[in-house]
Design a protein around this motif. Structure first.
Motif, mmCIF file in Angstrom:
data_model
loop_
_atom_site.group_PDB
_atom_site.id
_atom_site.type_symbol
_atom_site.label_atom_id
_atom_site.label_comp_id
_atom_site.label_asym_id
_atom_site.label_seq_id
_atom_site.Cartn_x
_atom_site.Cartn_y
_atom_site.Cartn_z
ATOM 1 N N SER A 149 0.826 -1.218 0.000
ATOM 2 C CA SER A 149 0.000 0.000 0.000
ATOM 3 C C SER A 149 0.855 1.260 0.000
ATOM 4 N N VAL A 150 1.811 1.299 -0.903
ATOM 5 C CA VAL A 150 2.729 2.427 -1.029
ATOM 6 C C VAL A 150 1.991 3.614 -1.652
ATOM 7 N N GLN A 151 2.237 4.814 -1.115
ATOM 8 C CA GLN A 151 1.613 6.014 -1.668
ATOM 9 C C GLN A 151 2.438 6.633 -2.795
ATOM 10 N N LEU A 152 3.755 6.371 -2.821
ATOM 11 C CA LEU A 152 4.616 6.913 -3.872
ATOM 12 C C LEU A 152 5.737 5.923 -4.148
ATOM 13 N N LEU A 153 5.905 5.579 -5.413
ATOM 14 C CA LEU A 153 6.987 4.704 -5.865
ATOM 15 C C LEU A 153 7.993 5.564 -6.605
ATOM 16 N N ILE A 154 9.260 5.442 -6.235
ATOM 17 C CA ILE A 154 10.322 6.219 -6.877
ATOM 18 C C ILE A 154 11.283 5.250 -7.550
ATOM 19 N N VAL A 155 11.544 5.496 -8.837
ATOM 20 C CA VAL A 155 12.472 4.671 -9.610
ATOM 21 C C VAL A 155 13.427 5.582 -10.376
ATOM 22 N N GLY A 156 14.599 5.054 -10.668
ATOM 23 C CA GLY A 156 15.557 5.782 -11.477
ATOM 24 C C GLY A 156 15.315 5.487 -12.950
ATOM 25 N N SER A 157 15.839 6.350 -13.791
ATOM 26 C CA SER A 157 15.729 6.155 -15.230
ATOM 27 C C SER A 157 17.114 5.921 -15.801
ATOM 28 N N HIS A 158 17.228 4.895 -16.630
ATOM 29 C CA HIS A 158 18.510 4.612 -17.275
ATOM 30 C C HIS A 158 18.743 5.501 -18.485
ATOM 31 N N SER A 159 17.775 6.331 -18.817
ATOM 32 C CA SER A 159 17.867 7.294 -19.924
ATOM 33 C C SER A 159 18.202 6.619 -21.250
ATOM 34 N N ARG A 160 17.576 5.471 -21.488
ATOM 35 C CA ARG A 160 17.775 4.785 -22.762
ATOM 36 C C ARG A 160 16.973 5.491 -23.838
ATOM 37 N N GLY A 161 17.476 5.424 -25.056
ATOM 38 C CA GLY A 161 16.733 5.968 -26.191
ATOM 39 C C GLY A 161 15.574 5.056 -26.552
ATOM 40 N N ALA A 162 14.770 5.502 -27.498
ATOM 41 C CA ALA A 162 13.565 4.759 -27.891
ATOM 42 C C ALA A 162 13.890 3.366 -28.413
ATOM 43 N N ILE A 163 14.952 3.219 -29.166
ATOM 44 C CA ILE A 163 15.291 1.908 -29.749
ATOM 45 C C ILE A 163 15.724 0.935 -28.654
#
Length: 156
Positions: A115-129
């Motif tokens: 029952s988490v109110q906020l989930l925080i994740v990092g982004s690997h900043s991959r391109g669309a491909i």
């Protein structure tokens, strides 16, 4: 009057610099806010190595599977221990949790179960491909988690 349920924030981490940045950003930016909430540091133990091994070499010997799983547990424990230390340096006592499975799926499942109110994740900043071929955990979480998701991108 009923006591308000304690709010929970979950930060999903892995071995990447991007998730470590997301944790550090969370502590630096939201530290005062989350010090009054429950902070959960979560990591997934990917289980796809067994499928890769099996599709490449055939059925994996049980002792190899057990050894690989044990090694992943140790890596996850070390990762969570370090994250807990970082949180403690910011005066935050974080709960740690790990689950085995596809990271994007177990992250969303854990956030819902807890029952988490906020989930925080990092982004690997991959391109669309790259995202199309490798998938994106953060994108999956944004589209499938039952709670709000904050994606933290590391500056380039």
């Amino acid at each position: 009057m009923e006591e308000e349920r304690k709010k929970k924030v979950m930060v999903a981490i892995d071995e990447s610099e991007y998730s470590h940045y997301a944790l550090q950003w969370t502590l630096d930016t939201l530290g005062e806010t989350i010090s009054n909430s429950g902070l959960i540091i979560f990591t997934a133990q990917p289980s796809d190595f067994i499928h890769v091994y099996a599709s490449t070499f055939g059925a994996a010997p049980p002792d190899l599977i057990a050894s690989m799983q044990e090694n992943q547990k140790k890596v996850a424990a070390a990762l969570l221990s370090k994250a807990k230390e970082i949180c403690a340096q910011h005066g935050i006592d974080a709960e740690t949790l790990t689950e085995a499975g596809d990271p994007k799926e177990v992250i969303c499942a854990a956030a819902e179960k807890l029952s988490v109110q906020l989930l925080i994740v990092g982004s690997h900043s991959r391109g669309a491909i790259k995202r199309a071929f490798l998938g994106s955990v953060s994108n999956y979480c944004v589209n499938n988690a039952k709670c709000p998701v904050l994606v933290v991108r590391k500056p380039t």
